[in-house]
Scaffold this active site. Structure first.
Site, PDB file in Angstrom:
ATOM      1  N   GLU A 111      76.009 -19.804  85.851  1.00 31.94           N
ATOM      2  CA  GLU A 111      74.637 -19.517  85.427  1.00 31.94           C
ATOM      3  C   GLU A 111      73.877 -20.809  85.175  1.00 31.94           C
ATOM      4  O   GLU A 111      74.431 -21.758  84.623  1.00 31.94           O
ATOM      5  CB  GLU A 111      74.651 -18.735  84.119  1.00 31.94           C
ATOM      6  CG  GLU A 111      75.299 -17.399  84.222  1.00 31.94           C
ATOM      7  CD  GLU A 111      75.350 -16.717  82.870  1.00 31.94           C
ATOM      8  OE1 GLU A 111      76.207 -15.855  82.696  1.00 31.94           O
ATOM      9  OE2 GLU A 111      74.536 -17.066  81.998  1.00 31.94           O
ATOM     10  N   CYS A 139      68.937 -25.564  81.863  1.00 35.30           N
ATOM     11  CA  CYS A 139      70.219 -25.468  81.169  1.00 35.30           C
ATOM     12  C   CYS A 139      71.319 -25.356  82.232  1.00 35.30           C
ATOM     13  O   CYS A 139      71.284 -24.465  83.076  1.00 35.30           O
ATOM     14  CB  CYS A 139      70.231 -24.259  80.236  1.00 35.30           C
ATOM     15  SG  CYS A 139      71.772 -24.102  79.317  1.00 35.30           S
ATOM     16  N   CYS A 146      85.080 -20.620  80.259  1.00 32.93           N
ATOM     17  CA  CYS A 146      85.328 -21.633  79.233  1.00 32.93           C
ATOM     18  C   CYS A 146      86.605 -21.279  78.476  1.00 32.93           C
ATOM     19  O   CYS A 146      86.897 -20.106  78.248  1.00 32.93           O
ATOM     20  CB  CYS A 146      84.159 -21.712  78.261  1.00 32.93           C
ATOM     21  SG  CYS A 146      84.316 -23.066  77.073  1.00 32.93           S
ATOM     22  N   CYS A 150      84.829 -19.707  71.581  1.00 31.33           N
ATOM     23  CA  CYS A 150      83.941 -19.463  70.434  1.00 31.33           C
ATOM     24  C   CYS A 150      83.695 -17.953  70.358  1.00 31.33           C
ATOM     25  O   CYS A 150      83.368 -17.323  71.371  1.00 31.33           O
ATOM     26  CB  CYS A 150      82.632 -20.215  70.607  1.00 31.33           C
ATOM     27  SG  CYS A 150      82.861 -21.983  70.823  1.00 31.33           S
ATOM     28  N   CYS A 153      80.376 -16.159  71.650  1.00 33.30           N
ATOM     29  CA  CYS A 153      79.878 -16.567  72.969  1.00 33.30           C
ATOM     30  C   CYS A 153      80.469 -15.681  74.053  1.00 33.30           C
ATOM     31  O   CYS A 153      81.687 -15.502  74.129  1.00 33.30           O
ATOM     32  CB  CYS A 153      80.259 -18.024  73.219  1.00 33.30           C
ATOM     33  SG  CYS A 153      80.002 -18.548  74.916  1.00 33.30           S
ATOM     34  N   GLY A 197      80.750 -23.343  79.805  1.00 34.48           N
ATOM     35  CA  GLY A 197      81.783 -24.368  79.824  1.00 34.48           C
ATOM     36  C   GLY A 197      81.611 -25.431  78.757  1.00 34.48           C
ATOM     37  O   GLY A 197      80.571 -25.543  78.114  1.00 34.48           O
ATOM     38  N   SER A 227      75.930 -30.908  75.013  1.00 31.83           N
ATOM     39  CA  SER A 227      76.430 -30.283  73.792  1.00 31.83           C
ATOM     40  C   SER A 227      77.943 -30.104  73.905  1.00 31.83           C
ATOM     41  O   SER A 227      78.440 -29.602  74.914  1.00 31.83           O
ATOM     42  CB  SER A 227      75.751 -28.927  73.602  1.00 31.83           C
ATOM     43  OG  SER A 227      76.324 -28.268  72.497  1.00 31.83           O
ATOM     44  N   SER A 250      77.967 -28.804  68.595  1.00 28.94           N
ATOM     45  CA  SER A 250      77.844 -27.377  68.297  1.00 28.94           C
ATOM     46  C   SER A 250      78.590 -27.128  66.986  1.00 28.94           C
ATOM     47  O   SER A 250      79.786 -26.868  66.981  1.00 28.94           O
ATOM     48  CB  SER A 250      78.449 -26.598  69.472  1.00 28.94           C
ATOM     49  OG  SER A 250      78.188 -25.245  69.344  1.00 28.94           O
ATOM     50  N   ASN A 252      77.697 -25.056  63.885  1.00 27.66           N
ATOM     51  CA  ASN A 252      77.755 -23.595  63.638  1.00 27.66           C
ATOM     52  C   ASN A 252      78.383 -23.147  62.321  1.00 27.66           C
ATOM     53  O   ASN A 252      78.548 -21.944  62.110  1.00 27.66           O
ATOM     54  CB  ASN A 252      78.480 -22.867  64.787  1.00 27.66           C
ATOM     55  CG  ASN A 252      77.850 -23.184  66.123  1.00 27.66           C
ATOM     56  OD1 ASN A 252      76.631 -23.285  66.206  1.00 27.66           O
ATOM     57  ND2 ASN A 252      78.645 -23.385  67.132  1.00 27.66           N
ATOM     58  N   ASN A 328      72.112 -14.450  70.151  1.00 28.26           N
ATOM     59  CA  ASN A 328      71.790 -13.373  71.084  1.00 28.26           C
ATOM     60  C   ASN A 328      72.928 -12.361  71.102  1.00 28.26           C
ATOM     61  O   ASN A 328      74.047 -12.731  71.442  1.00 28.26           O
ATOM     62  CB  ASN A 328      71.640 -13.945  72.503  1.00 28.26           C
ATOM     63  CG  ASN A 328      70.198 -14.127  72.894  1.00 28.26           C
ATOM     64  OD1 ASN A 328      69.282 -13.826  72.147  1.00 28.26           O
ATOM     65  ND2 ASN A 328      69.996 -14.643  74.091  1.00 28.26           N
ATOM     66  N   CYS A 371      74.108 -17.947  76.751  1.00 31.65           N
ATOM     67  CA  CYS A 371      75.220 -18.490  77.519  1.00 31.65           C
ATOM     68  C   CYS A 371      76.238 -17.426  77.918  1.00 31.65           C
ATOM     69  O   CYS A 371      76.801 -16.745  77.078  1.00 31.65           O
ATOM     70  CB  CYS A 371      75.895 -19.542  76.653  1.00 31.65           C
ATOM     71  SG  CYS A 371      77.389 -20.215  77.321  1.00 31.65           S
TER      72      CYS A 371
HETATM   73  S1  SF4 Z   1      79.859 -21.733  73.120  1.00 30.13           S
HETATM   74 FE1  SF4 Z   1      80.205 -23.257  74.732  1.00 30.13          FE
HETATM   75  S2  SF4 Z   1      82.193 -24.184  74.174  1.00 30.13           S
HETATM   76 FE2  SF4 Z   1      82.058 -22.249  73.017  1.00 30.13          FE
HETATM   77  S3  SF4 Z   1      83.072 -20.724  74.357  1.00 30.13           S
HETATM   78 FE3  SF4 Z   1      80.865 -20.669  74.833  1.00 30.13          FE
HETATM   79  S4  SF4 Z   1      80.647 -22.039  76.584  1.00 30.13           S
HETATM   80 FE4  SF4 Z   1      82.627 -22.526  75.618  1.00 30.13          FE
END
Ligand code: SF4
Length: 385
Positions: A111, A139, A146, A150, A153, A197, A227, A250, A252, A328, A371
């Site tokens: 993407e 972006c 990945c 996280c 995500c 990723g 990032s 990142s 968080n 999101n 993402c």
């Molecule tokens: S936020 Fe970024 S590093 Fe974390 S799982 Fe998603 S793509 Fe991977």
């Protein structure tokens, strides 16, 4: 097209590029020079080919108009193709954001997002001279899927499929710029490596892509931000780079306990270790480190969390700013969005303590613009058919 999104526009564009035996897009000047030497032609042919690939954005060897037909045919016969990744599907949001699935020659897609008015991520980072920071932003993804996992995500749910090559990373940018009829040098663009990723788990190819974009495509590294989830060895390597984007962490969470629950990578590298590595990065004048902070309702968005972020930032004693990102929602994720009042309070708490804090506006919600959402939704839709 994602289901139930009436205002979005889906456009089917090209089919994926045919599998190329040898891909030219992604080779740097030195590699192109070695290549033309194999064909016993002078070095200036490498510069012409580089111009065609990275400035004119050709898609086929036939379009390299500065080369004689015989030379183009020789490369073609030897199995060389331009091989730049292609936009295979585009989704346009009501807010102007466009999200693309971009396919490599093996048919794998990533993407990439075009935000015509930027994502506000650059606000307050020292690069917004003349107050013109609302410029287009792309972006970019660095891996297919990945491995970092996280919990908030959607890309994490894909797992890691493979790393992208430098040409596949830089190719996303060029494909989008071409689609947007963008003029490098005349218009300004920001690149954020915040797509699918973890760039620092694909370090060599990511940095090779950065060098291609700077040296060959002509985009300044000061307009780029990468990032990372906090890959300490990657940050330490990054600190040694002469040509490098700006750095965003990142974060968080205000502490390791909360962060471990939403970012398992914290069990490997604690927040303090990440910050210690960030300290090794020599900053340019006015440059700031960005802490990205995805707000998750009831998890990390309390006033007490904001106060702890303030303490963390003070202890870090770095020129930094905080980007607050409203999460999101996506399928299969057990979180909920912070309400507007909570977000405003969190920001206010940081600002009143002297920490620059900005709220990144959600873009393209109607096209699953967070993402991993588009690819994941496309997979789910396909599975359901
Ligand atoms: S936020 Fe970024 S590093 Fe974390 S799982 Fe998603 S793509 Fe991977």
């Amino acid at each position: 097209m994602p289901p139930g999104r009436k205002n979005s526009v889906s456009l089917i564009l090209d089919a994926p590029a045919a599998s190329a035996t040898q891909t030219l897009f992604g080779l740097n000047h030195q590699q192109l020079t070695s290549l033309v030497q194999e064909f016993s032609v002078p070095e200036y042919r490498a510069r012409q080919l580089s111009d065609a690939l990275y400035r004119q954005w050709v898609e086929d060897l036939d379009e390299v108009s500065t080369w004689p037909k015989s030379l183009r045919e020789s490369l073609d016969a030897a199995g060389y193709r331009v091989g730049r990744p292609r936009i295979v599907e585009a989704f346009r949001s009501v807010d102007g954001t466009e999200r693309y699935l971009i396919a490599s020659s093996d048919g794998q897609t990533v993407e990439t997002v075009w935000m015509p008015e930027g994502d506000d991520g650059e606000e307050g980072d020292g690069s917004e001279a003349q107050n013109d920071f609302h410029r287009a932003t792309i972006c970019v993804s660095s891996q297919i899927g990945c491995a970092v996992n996280c919990q908030f995500c959607l890309t994490a749910k894909l797992g890691i499929v493979r790393n992208l090559a430098a040409g596949e990373i830089a190719g996303q940018v060029v494909s989008v710029l071409k689609r947007q009829k963008f003029e490098v040098g005349k218009q300004r663009i920001n690149l954020v490596f915040m797509g699918m990723g973890e760039p620092f788990l694909n370090y060599d190819e990511f940095m090779a892509a950065v060098r291609l974009l700077v040296e060959e495509v002509g985009i300044s590294e000061s307009r780029m931000t990468v990032s990372t989830s906090g890959i300490v060895p990657g940050i330490l390597r990054f600190a040694q780079e002469k040509t490098r984007p700006k750095l965003a962490i990142s974060l968080n969470a205000p502490n390791d306990a909360i962060r471990s629950g939403i970012m398992p990578i914290t069990r490997k590298w604690k927040i303090n270790e990440v910050i210690e590595a960030v300290r090794q990065v020599p900053l340019r004048p006015k440059e700031k480190i960005t802490f990205e902070y995805v707000l998750l309702g009831g998890v990390n968005d309390r006033v007490s969390d904001a106060d702890e972020v303030v303490r963390l930032a003070r202890k870090a004693n770095l020129p930094l700013k905080v980007n607050l990102i409203v999460w999101n929602p996506g399928p299969g994720m057990d979180f909920h969005m912070s309400d507007a009042e909570t977000v405003a309070k969190f920001q206010q708490r940081l600002r009143s303590s002297g920490i620059p804090a900005y709220i990144r506006r959600p873009r393209g919600r109607d096209i699953y613009a967070a993402c991993g959402q588009l690819k994941r939704m496309t997979e789910l839709t396909t599975l359901a058919q």
